[in-house]
Design an enzyme around this catalytic site. Structure first.
Site, PDB file in Angstrom:
ATOM      1  N   ARG A  51     -31.058 -48.010  93.826  1.00 54.90           N
ATOM      2  CA  ARG A  51     -30.238 -46.770  92.854  1.00 54.90           C
ATOM      3  C   ARG A  51     -29.428 -47.779  92.419  1.00 54.90           C
ATOM      4  O   ARG A  51     -29.010 -48.233  93.071  1.00 54.90           O
ATOM      5  CB  ARG A  51     -30.224 -46.015  93.684  1.00 54.90           C
ATOM      6  CG  ARG A  51     -31.424 -45.057  94.294  1.00 54.90           C
ATOM      7  CD  ARG A  51     -31.032 -44.522  96.174  1.00 54.90           C
ATOM      8  NE  ARG A  51     -32.036 -43.885  96.843  1.00 54.90           N
ATOM      9  CZ  ARG A  51     -32.304 -43.579  97.756  1.00 54.90           C
ATOM     10  NH1 ARG A  51     -30.514 -42.982  98.543  1.00 54.90           N
ATOM     11  NH2 ARG A  51     -32.687 -43.223  98.113  1.00 54.90           N
ATOM     12  N   ASP A  53     -24.862 -46.666  91.173  1.00 57.03           N
ATOM     13  CA  ASP A  53     -24.097 -45.091  91.268  1.00 57.03           C
ATOM     14  C   ASP A  53     -23.406 -45.509  89.693  1.00 57.03           C
ATOM     15  O   ASP A  53     -23.899 -45.930  88.194  1.00 57.03           O
ATOM     16  CB  ASP A  53     -22.866 -46.387  91.787  1.00 57.03           C
ATOM     17  CG  ASP A  53     -23.289 -46.322  93.391  1.00 57.03           C
ATOM     18  OD1 ASP A  53     -24.394 -45.355  94.059  1.00 57.03           O
ATOM     19  OD2 ASP A  53     -22.484 -47.438  94.078  1.00 57.03           O
ATOM     20  N   ARG A 198     -20.931 -54.943  95.252  1.00 55.62           N
ATOM     21  CA  ARG A 198     -18.832 -54.810  94.583  1.00 55.62           C
ATOM     22  C   ARG A 198     -17.850 -55.453  95.886  1.00 55.62           C
ATOM     23  O   ARG A 198     -16.779 -55.571  95.408  1.00 55.62           O
ATOM     24  CB  ARG A 198     -18.959 -53.193  94.409  1.00 55.62           C
ATOM     25  CG  ARG A 198     -19.938 -52.954  92.882  1.00 55.62           C
ATOM     26  CD  ARG A 198     -20.200 -51.379  92.975  1.00 55.62           C
ATOM     27  NE  ARG A 198     -18.558 -50.722  92.778  1.00 55.62           N
ATOM     28  CZ  ARG A 198     -18.882 -49.114  92.977  1.00 55.62           C
ATOM     29  NH1 ARG A 198     -19.801 -48.570  92.885  1.00 55.62           N
ATOM     30  NH2 ARG A 198     -17.796 -49.100  93.111  1.00 55.62           N
TER      31      ARG A 198
END
Length: 246
Positions: A51, A53, A198
């Protein structure tokens, strides 16, 4: 039934993320709606390598789906691209064995994080690179990255919201590429936890700006505590670049 593998690129700016969410525009929803039209209203679910974001982009996302329409992959590619919005593109579609799984049979992933270092922000990069107009010690960042390479428990470098129990991952390479006023950091490994890239990027930036020493990476890893690592870098600088399979 025939299983198909697709390589997908998308501009994440206009999406709430990859995964279907009630009432929100997502990449998965757009592709599944297009597949449903091709299958005359039948529901077709897709599975992805992972996935992404809200705001995160992809150059090489991989998805698979099963279809009763046993047609050449090139026809599926053209049909999907004719129906999908302009911020999603199917780069390749091909039939695969039924034991192929976009997520579970992947062996390596590459993410890239783009950082704009120019003093003035570039409005044309506002959704595609993180503007960071501060001096960076690139050598210190490279030194810090060495501590992240290898097999570790990356609890400190993943979101506290993650439901994954096993947080051990292997980071094979962290490569720094500079060109003009841009820094691109490549992260290559066997898999990445929720927000892991991140958070690693945000922590490396703190090292580069002198807020943390390179050797602190070892302490942060050992702590297994999200609070010890740096801030999470914004999503719009991140790209899922490539997924490899055996």
């Amino acid at each position: 039934m025939q299983r198909y593998k697709c390589i997908v690129a998308y501009d994440g700016t206009g999406f709430a993320g990859y995964q279907v969410q009630p009432g929100k525009r997502t990449v998965q929803l757009e592709i599944e709606q297009a597949l449903s039209k091709i299958h005359k209203g039948d529901s077709v679910r897709i599975a992805a390598s992972g996935r992404t974001d809200a705001g995160v982009h992809a150059r090489g996302q991989v998805v698979h789906f099963d279809s009763k329409l046993q047609i050449p992959g090139e026809r599926f590619k053209k049909a999907l691209n004719a129906m999908l919005p302009r911020d999603i593109s199917i780069l390749d579609a091909s039939p695969v064995d039924m034991d192929f799984h976009a997520r579970f049979t992947s062996v390596r992933k590459e993410y890239r994080y783009r950082i704009s270092l120019s003093e003035e922000r570039d409005p044309f990069l506002r959704d595609y690179a993180y503007h960071y107009p501060y001096p960076l010690n690139l050598e210190a960042m490279k030194e810090a990255a060495q501590y992240l390479k290898g097999t570790h428990d990356f609890t400190s470098f993943c979101s506290a919201k993650t439901e994954v129990v096993d947080k051990v991952r292997t980071v094979e390479e962290i490569i720094f590429n500079t060109s003009d006023d841009e820094l691109v950091i490549q992260f290559i490994g066997n898999g990445f936890l929720y927000n892991m890239v991140r958070i690693m990027t945000g922590t490396l930036l703190e090292v580069g700006s002198g807020k943390k020493a390179p050797a602190e990476m070892e302490t942060i890893l050992a702590a297994r505590d999200r609070i010890q690592a740096g801030k999470t870098a914004p999503g719009h600088g991140l790209y899922l670049w490539k997924v490899d399979y055996a």
